[in-house]
Write an enzyme that holds these catalytic residues in place. Structure first.
Site, PDB file in Angstrom:
ATOM      1  N   MET A   1      -3.720  -6.786  -7.469  1.00 33.78           N
ATOM      2  CA  MET A   1      -3.081  -7.685  -8.286  1.00 33.78           C
ATOM      3  C   MET A   1      -4.037  -8.709  -8.822  1.00 33.78           C
ATOM      4  O   MET A   1      -4.093  -9.921  -8.567  1.00 33.78           O
ATOM      5  CB  MET A   1      -1.919  -8.322  -7.868  1.00 33.78           C
TER       6      MET A   1
ATOM      7  N   HIS B   1       0.874   1.478 -13.354  1.00 32.18           N
ATOM      8  CA  HIS B   1       1.544   0.330 -14.004  1.00 32.18           C
ATOM      9  C   HIS B   1       3.107   0.711 -13.997  1.00 32.18           C
ATOM     10  O   HIS B   1       3.731   1.676 -14.791  1.00 32.18           O
ATOM     11  CB  HIS B   1       0.935  -0.133 -15.253  1.00 32.18           C
TER      12      HIS B   1
ATOM     13  N   GLU C   1      -8.908  -4.167 -21.762  1.00 30.66           N
ATOM     14  CA  GLU C   1      -7.662  -4.498 -22.566  1.00 30.66           C
ATOM     15  C   GLU C   1      -6.493  -4.441 -21.284  1.00 30.66           C
ATOM     16  O   GLU C   1      -6.330  -3.330 -20.957  1.00 30.66           O
ATOM     17  CB  GLU C   1      -7.071  -3.685 -23.616  1.00 30.66           C
TER      18      GLU C   1
ATOM     19  N   GLY D   1       0.766  -1.243   0.057  1.00 30.62           N
ATOM     20  CA  GLY D   1       0.029  -0.017  -0.172  1.00 30.62           C
ATOM     21  C   GLY D   1       0.997   1.247  -0.224  1.00 30.62           C
ATOM     22  O   GLY D   1       0.339   2.412   0.428  1.00 30.62           O
TER      23      GLY D   1
ATOM     24  N   ASP E   1      -3.750  -3.540 -19.157  1.00 34.24           N
ATOM     25  CA  ASP E   1      -2.638  -2.296 -19.052  1.00 34.24           C
ATOM     26  C   ASP E   1      -2.899  -1.778 -20.311  1.00 34.24           C
ATOM     27  O   ASP E   1      -1.871  -1.323 -20.890  1.00 34.24           O
ATOM     28  CB  ASP E   1      -1.417  -3.098 -18.783  1.00 34.24           C
TER      29      ASP E   1
ATOM     30  N   GLU F   1       6.210   6.784  -8.809  1.00 27.95           N
ATOM     31  CA  GLU F   1       4.718   6.696  -8.694  1.00 27.95           C
ATOM     32  C   GLU F   1       4.175   7.506  -7.508  1.00 27.95           C
ATOM     33  O   GLU F   1       3.182   7.791  -7.784  1.00 27.95           O
ATOM     34  CB  GLU F   1       4.528   5.040  -8.421  1.00 27.95           C
TER      35      GLU F   1
ATOM     36  N   ASN G   1       1.420   3.150  -2.492  1.00 29.29           N
ATOM     37  CA  ASN G   1       1.010   4.314  -3.417  1.00 29.29           C
ATOM     38  C   ASN G   1      -0.379   4.651  -2.519  1.00 29.29           C
ATOM     39  O   ASN G   1      -0.780   5.719  -2.760  1.00 29.29           O
ATOM     40  CB  ASN G   1       0.468   3.684  -4.632  1.00 29.29           C
TER      41      ASN G   1
END
Length: 221
Positions: free
Chosen positions: A94, A113, A147, A16, A149, A178, A18
Site C-alpha cells: 500500500m 488491484h 500511472e 499477505g 493502477d 485474486e 495473496n
C-alpha cells in the site's frame, strides 16, 4: 525435465493472503518460481508471519523512517536489488511508488488491484462499485507503470454483485479470485509467455486487450 525457476521478491503491507497463494503455488509445483525475499513496510504485518512460517527471508523497510517518498523508495530499491529478482510482485503493497522506482523495474513488476481496471483506480473499490449500481466487479493483474493502477492489464476475473451486497461480502468474493489469478499471471511470466513492451502487455506474442485475458473458473494454463 523440470522447468527452470525464476526468482521473485514479494512486497506486502498487510495480511499477505495473496502472498500465501503464491507461496502455495511455488510449493505445490504449479508455479516455477522461488521467492527470494518478502519485504514489508510495516513490521507488525501478518504477512511477515506467513513468510517466516514458509521459511522465507523477510525484510522490513518502514516508510516511517524516511522523510520523503523518494528516500524510502531508494532504500526499498536497494533492499530489493540485493536479491536480484527476475520479477517484483506487489501483493497488497500500500504505497504509491515514485516514477524513478517504477522505471527501474519496468517490465518486471506486477500488481494486483481489486477492480476491473480501468474502472475504480485507487481505494475503496468495492464500495464504489456497489454505489455505482454495477452488476459485476472483479480484480485485475497488471504491469506497473508510472500511472497509478494504469499499467497494461494482464488478467482479470469477474464476480457478480448481488442486490444485498456489502463491501465486505464483495471483498470476500473478489479475494477468492485474486488467489487464483495472481499465481497464474506470475506463471505466465515465469514461462516467458508474458512480457511488456512499449507499454503494452503481450501473452504468447499477442497484444492483450485493455481488459487483459479473462479468467474462467477452472482455467489451469
Amino acid at each position: 525435465m523440470s522447468q527452470p525457476e525464476i526468482s521473485l521478491v514479494v512486497l506486502i503491507s498487510g495480511s499477505g493472503s495473496n502472498l500465501q497463494a503464491i507461496i502455495d503455488a511455488t510449493q505445490n509445483g504449479t508455479l516455477p518460481a522461488r521467492i527470494k525475499a518478502v519485504i514489508c513496510n510495516k513490521e507488525d504485518a501478518f504477512g511477515l508471519t506467513r513468510a517466516a512460517d514458509a521459511g522465507l527471508v523477510t525484510e522490513v523497510v518502514s516508510h516511517k523512517g524516511f522523510d520523503s517518498r523518494e528516500a524510502f523508495d531508494q532504500a526499498l530499491q536497494k533492499t530489493i536489488d540485493q536479491y536480484a529478482p527476475d520479477l517484483v510482485v506487489l501483493a497488497g503493497f500500500m504505497r504509491i511508488l515514485t516514477p524513478e522506482f517504477v522505471r527501474h523495474y519496468s517490465g518486471r513488476m506486477l500488481n494486483i488491484h481489486p477492480s476491473l481496471l480501468p474502472k475504480y483506480r485507487g481505494l475503496h473499490t468495492h464500495q464504489r462499485a456497489i454505489e455505482a449500481g454495477d452488476a459485476e466487479h472483479g480484480v485485475t493483474v497488471h504491469f506497473v507503470t508510472e500511472e497509478l493502477d494504469g499499467g497494461p492489464n494482464v488478467l482479470q476475473a469477474r464476480v457478480s454483485i448481488s442486490d444485498d451486497e456489502t463491501p465486505e461480502s464483495l471483498a470476500k468474493k473478489v479475494l477468492i479470485q485474486e488467489h487464483q489469478i495472481y499465481p497464474r499471471a506470475i506463471k505466465w511470466f515465469a514461462q516467458g509467455r508474458l512480457k511488456m513492451t512499449d507499454n503494452q502487455a503481450f501473452l504468447d506474442h499477442n497484444v492483450l486487450s485493455e481488459s487483459g485475458q479473462q479468467h474462467q473458473s477452472g482455467d489451469t494454463d
